[in-house]
Design a protein around this motif. Structure first.
Motif, PDB file in Angstrom:
ATOM      1  N   VAL A 163      -1.797  -1.032  -4.552  1.00 33.37           N
ATOM      2  CA  VAL A 163      -2.983  -1.387  -3.767  1.00 33.37           C
ATOM      3  C   VAL A 163      -3.673  -2.635  -4.293  1.00 33.37           C
ATOM      4  O   VAL A 163      -4.147  -3.464  -3.509  1.00 33.37           O
ATOM      5  CB  VAL A 163      -3.970  -0.196  -3.700  1.00 33.37           C
ATOM      6  CG1 VAL A 163      -5.188  -0.547  -2.869  1.00 33.37           C
ATOM      7  CG2 VAL A 163      -3.303   1.025  -3.125  1.00 33.37           C
TER       8      VAL A 163
ATOM      9  N   CYS B  47       0.835  -1.215   0.000  1.00 36.29           N
ATOM     10  CA  CYS B  47       0.000   0.000   0.000  1.00 36.29           C
ATOM     11  C   CYS B  47       0.863   1.255   0.000  1.00 36.29           C
ATOM     12  O   CYS B  47       0.573   2.230  -0.707  1.00 36.29           O
ATOM     13  CB  CYS B  47      -0.946   0.009   1.198  1.00 36.29           C
ATOM     14  SG  CYS B  47      -2.314  -1.161   1.047  1.00 36.29           S
TER      15      CYS B  47
ATOM     16  N   SER C 249      -4.109  -0.259   6.948  1.00 34.95           N
ATOM     17  CA  SER C 249      -3.206  -0.153   5.789  1.00 34.95           C
ATOM     18  C   SER C 249      -4.000  -0.098   4.488  1.00 34.95           C
ATOM     19  O   SER C 249      -3.713   0.721   3.604  1.00 34.95           O
ATOM     20  CB  SER C 249      -2.246  -1.344   5.742  1.00 34.95           C
ATOM     21  OG  SER C 249      -1.436  -1.372   6.894  1.00 34.95           O
ATOM     22  N   LEU C 250      -5.009  -0.967   4.371  1.00 37.70           N
ATOM     23  CA  LEU C 250      -5.804  -1.018   3.141  1.00 37.70           C
ATOM     24  C   LEU C 250      -6.695   0.213   2.981  1.00 37.70           C
ATOM     25  O   LEU C 250      -6.832   0.736   1.865  1.00 37.70           O
ATOM     26  CB  LEU C 250      -6.661  -2.292   3.133  1.00 37.70           C
ATOM     27  CG  LEU C 250      -5.882  -3.583   2.854  1.00 37.70           C
ATOM     28  CD1 LEU C 250      -6.714  -4.799   3.208  1.00 37.70           C
ATOM     29  CD2 LEU C 250      -5.432  -3.652   1.393  1.00 37.70           C
TER      30      LEU C 250
ATOM     31  N   GLY D  79      -4.447   2.950   1.842  1.00 36.85           N
ATOM     32  CA  GLY D  79      -4.063   2.721   0.447  1.00 36.85           C
ATOM     33  C   GLY D  79      -5.177   3.055  -0.530  1.00 36.85           C
ATOM     34  O   GLY D  79      -4.949   3.698  -1.559  1.00 36.85           O
TER      35      GLY D  79
ATOM     36  N   ARG E 222       2.076   2.127  -3.218  1.00 37.22           N
ATOM     37  CA  ARG E 222       0.956   2.440  -4.112  1.00 37.22           C
ATOM     38  C   ARG E 222       0.576   1.252  -5.010  1.00 37.22           C
ATOM     39  O   ARG E 222       0.019   1.415  -6.090  1.00 37.22           O
ATOM     40  CB  ARG E 222       1.258   3.695  -4.957  1.00 37.22           C
ATOM     41  CG  ARG E 222       1.537   4.934  -4.099  1.00 37.22           C
ATOM     42  CD  ARG E 222       1.839   6.154  -4.926  1.00 37.22           C
ATOM     43  NE  ARG E 222       0.669   6.635  -5.648  1.00 37.22           N
ATOM     44  CZ  ARG E 222      -0.317   7.366  -5.124  1.00 37.22           C
ATOM     45  NH1 ARG E 222      -0.281   7.702  -3.843  1.00 37.22           N
ATOM     46  NH2 ARG E 222      -1.327   7.770  -5.859  1.00 37.22           N
TER      47      ARG E 222
END
Length: 399
Positions: A61, A56, A85-86, A89, A59
């Motif tokens: 994702v 993430c 984190s997600l 991202g 970048r």
């Protein structure tokens, strides 16, 4: 270890993956993660979360989401760190619907948002200009018993300033202090920057001094922000004093500092002073960048000192810098103003050869130059060329 017949366990793999992620070696970490599975060592939630977070931050994702689905298929439950984190991202790519779905999924699993979740949501909403949404997140988190921290407050303050809501930002700063949350240098820098942008330099200076009084040490961002605010108002004597203070307190000027000073001196007509500063900077470990050259070339062209502008333009190549569209257009404009149309056209054609094709603004500048010097035939030729490329001549060019 492996050569001696000793197989690494999940803890060993995770430790190495963590180290690789921390130094930005995401590809190597992902490769080791794959080998881990092939060796029959099952990654745990910590391992998965580390890889997802690192992807993430890089970048990547979609790859992170693929590993996330693989993780769940293996029966490994994500934790708050995985979801944070997600969400971060996805928000970085303005994928709001997916980020919202991720938040809802997390809460449906009784994983409650923590201070990090709420702070990152507030920060993203503010950067997108959705301060109202950010206020709603702040209200929700307090209702859930999660106390905002200095990062949360600072993000929302920055959001207010981005919307030019200076009064609201100051109110929030005061609320933060009332709630017992001590501002840090980052918080003060946001407030100082906001007041500088609003041209309320007196209050910005007051905050700068208050920060020192509170036992905090201003950093390079603090100094650069205040120097820029003073430069914008032409208060160069105060800039000089602040710059000296900065050096005395052990803060080393960076490229941003010098760019701000050069721009301030040039805008106030102190070109000789700007040039001396530029040469003094070159004697340090710092190397001038494109921004600095553009500031000086533009100032020299505007003052009619085309000789120095040309010298600086030639110096770019010596320094190993490739002129960008802005610098080429600036020098072309200067040449046109002096009636040096052949030289201007040569520089214009060199743009394409140097891998820096002219843009719409470049065409408008050179066409206006030809028209102002009554060279209609070449102007018409360039207008046709411009249209072929899908560019539009502005009103000033065709008038």
């Amino acid at each position: 270890m492996v050569a001696r017949g000793c197989q690494p366990d999940v803890h060993t793999y995770t430790t190495i993956i963590n180290g690789l992620c921390k130094i930005g070696e995401t590809a190597a970490a992902a490769g080791l993660f794959k080998k881990m599975g092939e060796a029959g060592c099952q990654p745990d939630v910590v391992t998965y979360s580390m890889i997802i977070d690192s992807l993430c931050k890089d970048r990547r994702v979609n790859e992170a989401l693929y590993i996330f689905s693989h993780m769940k298929a293996k029966g490994i439950s994500p934790n708050i760190f995985t979801y944070n984190s997600l969400i971060q991202g996805l928000c970085n790519f303005s994928r709001w619907r997916e980020a919202s779905a991720m938040l809802n999924e997390m809460m449906s699993l009784n994983i409650m948002p923590n201070i990090v979740t709420f702070s990152l949501l507030i920060n993203i909403f503010c950067k997108e200009g959705n301060v109202f949404e950010a206020q709603g997140v702040l209200k929700t988190m307090t209702e859930m018993g999660v106390e905002p921290n200095v990062v949360t407050y600072s993000s929302l303050m920055n959001g207010y300033f981005l919307q030019a809501e200076v009064v609201e930002a100051r109110k929030l700063f005061d609320v933060m202090i009332t709630k017992g949350c001590k501002p840090d240098v980052f918080s003060y820098n946001i407030l100082i920057n906001g007041y500088c942008k609003a041209k309320r330099i007196g209050e910005a200076k007051q905050l700068f001094n208050e920060m020192i009084h509170q036992g905090l040490t201003p950093d390079i961002v603090s100094y650069n922000t205040l120097i820029d605010g003073l430069c914008q108002l032409g208060r160069l004597m105060e800039v000089h004093d602040l710059f000296k203070n900065m050096l005395t307190n052990g803060n080393v000027p960076d490229l941003c500092t010098y760019s701000i000073l050069l721009d301030g001196f040039c805008k106030q007509g102190y070109l000789a002073k700007a040039f001396r500063l530029f040469r003094a900077m070159q004697s340090t470990y710092l190397k001038p960048n494109m921004v600095m050259y553009n500031i000086l070339i533009d100032a020299m062209c505007k003052s009619g000192n085309l000789k120095e502008a040309r010298k600086l333009f030639s110096e770019l190549f010596v320094q190993g810098l490739q002129p960008n569209v802005q610098i080429y257009t600036t020098i072309i404009n200067g040449l046109c103003k002096e009636g040096l149309l052949d030289e201007a056209l040569e520089a214009f054609r060199n743009m394409e050869e140097d891998g820096c094709p002219p843009n719409e603004f470049s065409y408008n500048v050179i066409i206006r130059g030809f028209l102002q010097h009554k060279d209609e035939s070449r102007a018409v030729q360039l207008i046709g060329e411009m249209r072929e490329k899908g560019f539009i001549a502005d009103a000033g060019t065709t008038a």
